[in-house]
Design an enzyme around this catalytic site. Structure first.
Site, PDB file in Angstrom:
ATOM      1  N   CYS A  56     -37.830 -19.828 -16.707  1.00 59.12           N
ATOM      2  CA  CYS A  56     -39.885 -18.289 -16.507  1.00 59.12           C
ATOM      3  C   CYS A  56     -38.968 -17.991 -17.197  1.00 59.12           C
ATOM      4  O   CYS A  56     -38.200 -17.585 -17.611  1.00 59.12           O
ATOM      5  CB  CYS A  56     -40.194 -18.821 -14.409  1.00 59.12           C
ATOM      6  SG  CYS A  56     -38.528 -17.481 -13.423  1.00 59.12           S
ATOM      7  N   ASN A  76     -37.337 -14.456 -14.516  1.00 58.58           N
ATOM      8  CA  ASN A  76     -35.470 -15.406 -13.951  1.00 58.58           C
ATOM      9  C   ASN A  76     -35.934 -14.031 -12.572  1.00 58.58           C
ATOM     10  O   ASN A  76     -34.931 -13.527 -12.359  1.00 58.58           O
ATOM     11  CB  ASN A  76     -35.132 -14.890 -14.664  1.00 58.58           C
ATOM     12  CG  ASN A  76     -33.834 -15.345 -13.966  1.00 58.58           C
ATOM     13  OD1 ASN A  76     -32.851 -14.888 -14.631  1.00 58.58           O
ATOM     14  ND2 ASN A  76     -33.705 -15.938 -13.620  1.00 58.58           N
ATOM     15  N   CYS A 124     -38.530 -13.900 -10.718  1.00 55.21           N
ATOM     16  CA  CYS A 124     -39.871 -14.975  -9.319  1.00 55.21           C
ATOM     17  C   CYS A 124     -39.778 -16.356  -9.192  1.00 55.21           C
ATOM     18  O   CYS A 124     -39.062 -17.263  -8.237  1.00 55.21           O
ATOM     19  CB  CYS A 124     -41.643 -15.224  -9.588  1.00 55.21           C
ATOM     20  SG  CYS A 124     -41.724 -13.133  -9.012  1.00 55.21           S
ATOM     21  N   ARG A 125     -40.164 -17.258 -10.388  1.00 50.59           N
ATOM     22  CA  ARG A 125     -39.769 -18.363 -10.103  1.00 50.59           C
ATOM     23  C   ARG A 125     -39.275 -19.653 -10.455  1.00 50.59           C
ATOM     24  O   ARG A 125     -38.635 -20.267  -9.533  1.00 50.59           O
ATOM     25  CB  ARG A 125     -41.151 -19.270 -11.274  1.00 50.59           C
ATOM     26  CG  ARG A 125     -42.668 -18.899 -10.896  1.00 50.59           C
ATOM     27  CD  ARG A 125     -43.261 -19.031 -11.788  1.00 50.59           C
ATOM     28  NE  ARG A 125     -43.046 -18.401 -13.313  1.00 50.59           N
ATOM     29  CZ  ARG A 125     -44.465 -19.002 -14.581  1.00 50.59           C
ATOM     30  NH1 ARG A 125     -44.868 -19.480 -14.877  1.00 50.59           N
ATOM     31  NH2 ARG A 125     -43.846 -17.619 -15.653  1.00 50.59           N
ATOM     32  N   SER A 126     -38.186 -19.064 -11.684  1.00 47.73           N
ATOM     33  CA  SER A 126     -36.749 -19.633 -11.305  1.00 47.73           C
ATOM     34  C   SER A 126     -36.207 -19.447 -10.428  1.00 47.73           C
ATOM     35  O   SER A 126     -34.686 -20.376 -10.172  1.00 47.73           O
ATOM     36  CB  SER A 126     -36.464 -19.469 -13.102  1.00 47.73           C
ATOM     37  OG  SER A 126     -36.421 -18.230 -13.627  1.00 47.73           O
ATOM     38  N   ASP A 157     -47.176 -17.647 -12.138  1.00 50.82           N
ATOM     39  CA  ASP A 157     -46.464 -16.699 -11.438  1.00 50.82           C
ATOM     40  C   ASP A 157     -47.048 -15.211 -10.757  1.00 50.82           C
ATOM     41  O   ASP A 157     -47.767 -15.285 -11.475  1.00 50.82           O
ATOM     42  CB  ASP A 157     -46.443 -15.547 -13.549  1.00 50.82           C
ATOM     43  CG  ASP A 157     -44.914 -14.791 -13.428  1.00 50.82           C
ATOM     44  OD1 ASP A 157     -44.659 -14.533 -12.060  1.00 50.82           O
ATOM     45  OD2 ASP A 157     -44.168 -15.041 -14.606  1.00 50.82           O
TER      46      ASP A 157
END
Length: 152
Positions: free
Chosen positions: A12, A15, A17-19, A126
């Protein structure tokens, strides 16, 4: 499936939150299955190198049983094409940034996580900006299950 482990990198922007959430969610699913995987995550930016995932994201993930606390942000690099067979971005800009570093002769696949999902989402928003951690988690969990099914 062969005995070789799938090498999967989730990417993301930062690095945080999402990934890392996708890394943790998918690791849990893979550990509960017979699918062998080497799993990591990275960000296209270097803003948060060495940082733990964002606190509110950790809290939302923890409420669903995922512990992100041991993960640390790192930046995506061209060398990741040698280390991973599959690189998965969270949105169109991530995919564009990942492909900008792609060596010409690589055989590594680059795909958006939502390509594995069934919810109809076209990207993972995000939550650092949207503040909607639950929607991001819903999309990630759904797509991670689809990804696992594609590897069995």
């Amino acid at each position: 499936m062969s005995n070789a482990a799938h090498r999967i990198l989730f990417v993301c922007l930062g690095n945080i939150c999402r990934s890392p959430t996708a890394e943790s969610v998918f690791r849990t699913l893979a550990d509960q299955s017979s699918v062998l995987c080497k799993i990591d995550s990275a960000g296209t930016s270097g803003w948060h190198i060495g940082d733990a995932p964002y606190g509110p994201m950790q809290n939302a993930a923890s409420a669903r049983g995922d512990d992100l606390s041991s993960l640390r942000a790192r930046q995506f690099s061209a060398s990741d094409y040698d280390r991973f067979d599959l690189i998965i971005g969270m949105d169109n800009q991530n995919i564009k940034d990942i492909k900008a570093l792609q060596p010409k002769q690589t055989k590594t696949n680059v795909i958006k996580l939502t390509e594995y999902g069934s919810l109809g989402a076209t990207y993972v928003p995000d939550p650092y900006y949207t503040r909607d951690f639950d929607t991001a988690l819903d999309i990630i969990e759904d797509a991670a299950q689809g990804l696992l099914k594609s590897l069995v």
